[in-house]
Structure formats: C-alpha cells, structure tokens
Design a protein around this motif. Structure first.
Motif, PDB file in Angstrom:
ATOM      1  N   ARG A  90      -1.544  10.732 -16.216  1.00 26.82           N
ATOM      2  CA  ARG A  90      -2.955  10.694 -15.801  1.00 26.82           C
ATOM      3  C   ARG A  90      -3.333  12.111 -15.386  1.00 26.82           C
ATOM      4  NH1 ARG A  90      -3.310   8.738  -9.450  1.00 26.82           N
ATOM      5  NH2 ARG A  90      -1.858  10.326  -8.753  1.00 26.82           N
ATOM      6  N   SER A  93      -3.526  14.504  -9.603  1.00 21.46           N
ATOM      7  CA  SER A  93      -4.305  14.345  -8.374  1.00 21.46           C
ATOM      8  C   SER A  93      -4.723  15.721  -7.859  1.00 21.46           C
ATOM      9  CB  SER A  93      -3.437  13.628  -7.337  1.00 21.46           C
ATOM     10  OG  SER A  93      -3.939  13.869  -6.031  1.00 21.46           O
ATOM     11  N   VAL A  95      -5.090  16.488  -4.819  1.00 12.51           N
ATOM     12  CA  VAL A  95      -4.408  16.792  -3.545  1.00 12.51           C
ATOM     13  C   VAL A  95      -2.888  16.681  -3.657  1.00 12.51           C
ATOM     14  CG1 VAL A  95      -6.219  16.499  -1.816  1.00 12.51           C
ATOM     15  CG2 VAL A  95      -5.100  14.482  -2.761  1.00 12.51           C
ATOM     16  N   LEU A  96      -2.420  15.547  -4.161  1.00 10.91           N
ATOM     17  CA  LEU A  96      -0.964  15.332  -4.228  1.00 10.91           C
ATOM     18  C   LEU A  96      -0.284  16.349  -5.135  1.00 10.91           C
ATOM     19  CD1 LEU A  96       1.384  13.220  -3.572  1.00 10.91           C
ATOM     20  CD2 LEU A  96       0.917  12.303  -5.846  1.00 10.91           C
ATOM     21  N   VAL A 179       1.240   4.118 -10.093  1.00  9.26           N
ATOM     22  CA  VAL A 179       1.284   5.466  -9.513  1.00  9.26           C
ATOM     23  C   VAL A 179       2.678   5.757  -8.950  1.00  9.26           C
ATOM     24  CG1 VAL A 179       0.418   6.868  -7.595  1.00  9.26           C
ATOM     25  CG2 VAL A 179      -1.187   5.603  -9.026  1.00  9.26           C
ATOM     26  N   PHE A 180       3.233   4.809  -8.219  1.00 11.85           N
ATOM     27  CA  PHE A 180       4.520   5.081  -7.576  1.00 11.85           C
ATOM     28  C   PHE A 180       5.699   4.966  -8.539  1.00 11.85           C
ATOM     29  CE2 PHE A 180       1.926   4.762  -3.789  1.00 11.85           C
ATOM     30  CZ  PHE A 180       2.468   5.778  -3.016  1.00 11.85           C
ATOM     31  N   SER A 242      -7.725   9.318  -5.295  1.00 15.03           N
ATOM     32  CA  SER A 242      -6.557   9.531  -4.415  1.00 15.03           C
ATOM     33  C   SER A 242      -6.472   8.464  -3.321  1.00 15.03           C
ATOM     34  CB  SER A 242      -6.601  10.919  -3.774  1.00 15.03           C
ATOM     35  OG  SER A 242      -6.219  11.894  -4.711  1.00 15.03           O
ATOM     36  N   SER A 245      -5.109   5.454  -4.939  1.00 10.48           N
ATOM     37  CA  SER A 245      -3.704   5.624  -5.346  1.00 10.48           C
ATOM     38  C   SER A 245      -2.765   5.481  -4.170  1.00 10.48           C
ATOM     39  CB  SER A 245      -3.478   7.021  -5.930  1.00 10.48           C
ATOM     40  OG  SER A 245      -4.379   7.282  -6.966  1.00 10.48           O
ATOM     41  N   ALA A 246      -3.156   6.062  -3.049  1.00  7.57           N
ATOM     42  CA  ALA A 246      -2.225   6.206  -1.928  1.00  7.57           C
ATOM     43  C   ALA A 246      -2.506   5.246  -0.784  1.00  7.57           C
ATOM     44  CB  ALA A 246      -2.279   7.644  -1.410  1.00  7.57           C
ATOM     45  N   PHE A 296      10.017  11.642  -2.563  1.00  8.34           N
ATOM     46  CA  PHE A 296       9.150  12.413  -3.454  1.00  8.34           C
ATOM     47  C   PHE A 296       9.967  13.602  -3.948  1.00  8.34           C
ATOM     48  CE2 PHE A 296       5.003  11.101  -1.186  1.00  8.34           C
ATOM     49  CZ  PHE A 296       4.476  10.466  -2.298  1.00  8.34           C
TER      50      PHE A 296
HETATM   51  C1  OVV Z   1       1.258   8.219  -4.731  1.00  6.51           C
HETATM   52  C2  OVV Z   1       0.260   9.101  -4.095  1.00  6.51           C
HETATM   53  C3  OVV Z   1       0.447   9.522  -2.822  1.00  6.51           C
HETATM   54  C4  OVV Z   1      -0.468  10.373  -2.272  1.00  6.51           C
HETATM   55  C5  OVV Z   1      -1.576  10.771  -3.003  1.00  6.51           C
HETATM   56  C6  OVV Z   1      -1.771  10.339  -4.282  1.00  6.51           C
HETATM   57  C7  OVV Z   1      -0.847   9.489  -4.826  1.00  6.51           C
HETATM   58  C8  OVV Z   1      -2.949  10.819  -5.086  1.00  6.51           C
HETATM   59  O1  OVV Z   1      -3.160  10.310  -6.189  1.00  6.51           O
HETATM   60  O2  OVV Z   1      -3.633  11.710  -4.633  1.00  6.51           O
END
Ligand code: OVV
Length: 406
Positions: A90, A93, A95-96, A179-180, A242, A245-246, A296
C-alpha cells in the motif's frame, strides 16, 4: 542485488549466534514467552538464518535501536520488507513509514488532533459506553472476552470518537489484520489476511475521504489543520488512514490481553477493586507483560555497531518489544502480572520519535473500560481455554471464555 524476503540478505556478523528459529511460525506466535527467553539468552542480537536478518530482544539493545531514528530508519518499512528495494503493498504511511523531517511535520497534525485536551472531552462518552456494555454482559452466564467485549468496545467508541460515517466492525478488523500481518514474511497468516483484501481496502479508502467524515470528531480536526496544505491532496486522507490502521487492532488486542491477565490473576483484579487508583497502573502492567504490538523492524541506513556487534547498511532488525518488556535484567519476576509494579520504561508503545501517537486515546478507552469492570464486576473467572490468534506482529487472542460474576 538479489532480494531475500523483500530485503538484502546480510552475512552473519562476528560474535553472534546464527539461529534456525522462525519468529513468524505458528509455534512461536502461539508461545512467544519461550521465544523471548531464548532470544535474550543468545546475546544482544541473533542472526535469523531463515530470513538473513538480525533480531534483538534484550531491553538495552531494543531500546537503543528504537531510540535512534537516524541510524535505524522507518522509511524503509517497519516489517521485513525493505521499501527501498521492493514496492510495498500500500502507499507508505505518512507517519509510520517516514523519517524526520517529513515525519516531524506530518506527525504534528496527528499530535494536535489527538491532544490530551481533545481526548479529555471524550472521557465521559467512553465511560458511559463501557458501563452500558458491561451491564449488558453481566446479564449473560458466560462470555467470550474477545468476541463479546474486546472486539466490541473499540469498534463501538472509536468510529464515533474519530467521526467515521460509514464503517463497520468487520472492515476495521479486517484492515487491521492486513496492516499488521503485512509486516511479516509472505506466510499463511499474511496470505490469509490479504485474501480478504480488495473490498476492505476500497471501504477503508472511501472512509478516509472528507465527505465521509462527520463535522464532530478527531478526523475532522485533521482535515481542518491540514487545509492550508491543499496542494497535497491526499495528506489529510492518508493521516486518517493511519488512525484506521493503528487504532483498532491495537486496542482490541490490549483489552483482550488485559482480560486475560485479570482472569489468570484474580488476586490482582481484587487489588484494583480495593484500590481504584491502581486502574491506570493495571493497564500499563498488562501492556508491559503482553505487549500487544510484539515487534517492529527497523533498517540500518549506515554501516554501524551496537553493543559491539557490527551492523551492515541495509540490515533489517526485528526489535522484539515483547521480549524487552520481559527482560529479567530490567524487570523483577518479569512474567508475573503485578498491578503494583513500577512499569515506567516499558516499550509497549515504543520509544523515540515514533512512539505511539494515539496513546492518550488508547489509554482513555482502556482505562474507562477497566474502571467499569472493577466497579461493576465481582470476579472474572476463566470458563475454558484461552486461544491465541497467530499474527505476524501482534499478540492477541482469538477467544477467551470467561464468566463475569455480578
Ligand atoms: C500498524 C501501524 C501502526 C502505526 C501506524 C500505522 C500503522 C500507520 O498506518 O500509520
């Protein structure tokens, strides 16, 4: 360069154990504590033969790598795939999966939308919802702590708090699973999560659009504060993505794991009932002990060294937060759930510039629910065997049969 599981295959550094274990196998995912202990015993880092990358699980090195965003970057992905070498599933992100200075600038919009002041205004709403749900559940003889409680509470309160107009529980949970699990290798868990893919992705992307955000709520705040950056048409939408997702799987897992702690340690539940000022610490201690986000990765951007171990440029390092949080060098009797423990310094919400930006919101939700439990429930008793759900990055339960006694 030939790719290995989406990253550069590094050589075994000197003075380091090469290990055949697969941290993403079902056995490890279902029994992480045995893996954590073995990982720490093998040294500051181990070399994973199966993935030709490093892993660390001692508190000291896990914290060192996580705290150093310059040497150990996130922009190359926080799973085992190196975004510099392979296209991610995808758009990354904002931020991530970015580094400063872009990260600093983007994260500020989320920090503002999720500020303690904004979250404080949601406290009563969370508590009322928690009371209502616990009252409902007290009518039943036996419940599943996951299906009836952990999955219900965040999927009820989060969409409303964020201001999501059209979203259902299945879409949110399905996206979280994608996502995870995407952070791991392309194994059965990743494949299963991705198989549900396309329709979930479409719904999530639609939900991020301004027209589907209500005027009240945290997401609208993101649209407001980014409005002057109109030249980047997807900025706000991506930041809302985000949150989606989180914000769900993490809190679902944290609540499930907390119930598991209480069910297994009735005397600790009683301690919190007797002294409600322990609620916050009981939540922290469950985060420490069960680390809902188990691990992570980071990628070394330079050739470097940590604790005397040479690290090549482009090395993927699996930072096992759950293991750092149960390192006996740092924690006395680390596998004991102790609501009076000093939990400061646990890494369940990360550390450094990428530490969980939603933690005030997450804590507000979980604390409200815990308060409701200790006020209304006499005992939480196991009513069957807890089943863990294998996931490449999370530690969460599939089911938790319990009896809530009035
Ligand atoms: C899995 C995860 C954790 C924190 C942030 C995000 C995803 C994101 O998509 O920003």
């Amino acid at each position: 360069m030939s790719l290995f599981h989406g990253h550069k295959a590094i050589k075994v550094p000197q003075n380091i154990t090469a290990w055949d274990i697969d941290p993403y196998s079902k056995e490890v995912l279902l029994d992480p504590e045995t893996f954590f202990s073995a990982l720490r015993e093998r040294g500051p880092f181990v070399y994973l033969n199966k993935y030709k990358m490093l892993a660390c699980g001692r508190y000291k090195e896990t914290k060192a790598v996580f705290s150093d965003h310059q040497r150990f970057v996130s922009s190359r992905g926080v799973g085992i795939q190196d975004f510099k070498l392979e296209k991610p599933w995808r758009p990354p992100s904002l931020v991530l999966e970015v580094d400063p200075p872009k990260h600093t600038r983007n994260r500020r919009f989320l920090t503002k939308a999720l500020s303690p002041n904004k979250i404080a205004q949601l406290k009563d709403f969370f508590k009322n919802c928690a009371d209502e749900l616990i009252n409902e559940l007290l009518q039943k003889k036996e419940i599943d702590g996951i299906l009836d409680l952990a999955e219900i509470f965040p999927t009820r309160v989060f969409p409303e708090a964020v201001g999501l107009k059209k979203i259902d529980k299945e879409t949110l949970l399905g996206y979280g699973a994608m996502v995870f699990n995407a952070l791991g290798p392309d194994n059965e868990f990743r494949k299963d999560a991705m198989a549900k893919g396309l329709s979930v992705l479409e719904k999530i992307n639609k939900q991020c659009l301004e027209e589907n955000i209500s005027a009240k709520g945290l997401a609208k705040e993101i649209y407001r504060s980014t409005a002057e950056h109109f030249e980047e048409d997807e900025l706000a939408g991506m930041l809302v993505r985000s949150l989606l997702s989180a914000g769900i799987d993490t809190t679902v897992s944290a609540i499930g794991n907390l119930l598991w702690c209480f069910a297994k340690n009735p005397e600790q539940f009683q301690l919190v009932k007797d002294d409600k000022s322990l609620v916050g610490n009981a939540v922290e201690e469950s985060l420490r002990l069960t680390s809902p986000v188990k691990a992570f990765c980071r990628t070394s951007a330079v050739e470097t060294e940590v604790s005397g171990i040479a690290i090549e440029e482009g090395t993927k390092i699996l930072c096992v937060l759950g293991s750092a949080n149960t390192d006996p060098e740092m924690w006395d009797n680390p596998y004991k759930y102790d609501v009076t423990r000093r939990t400061i310094g646990h890494l369940a919400l990360g550390i450094g510039v990428h530490n969980c930006v939603g933690q005030t919101l997450a804590r507000a939700e979980i604390t409200a629910l815990t308060m409701s439990l200790v006020e209304r429930v006499k005992t939480i008793r196991p009513a069957g065997i807890a089943a863990w759900k294998p996931n490449n990055a999370m530690r969460s339960l599939e089911s938790l049969p319990i009896i809530l006694e009035k």
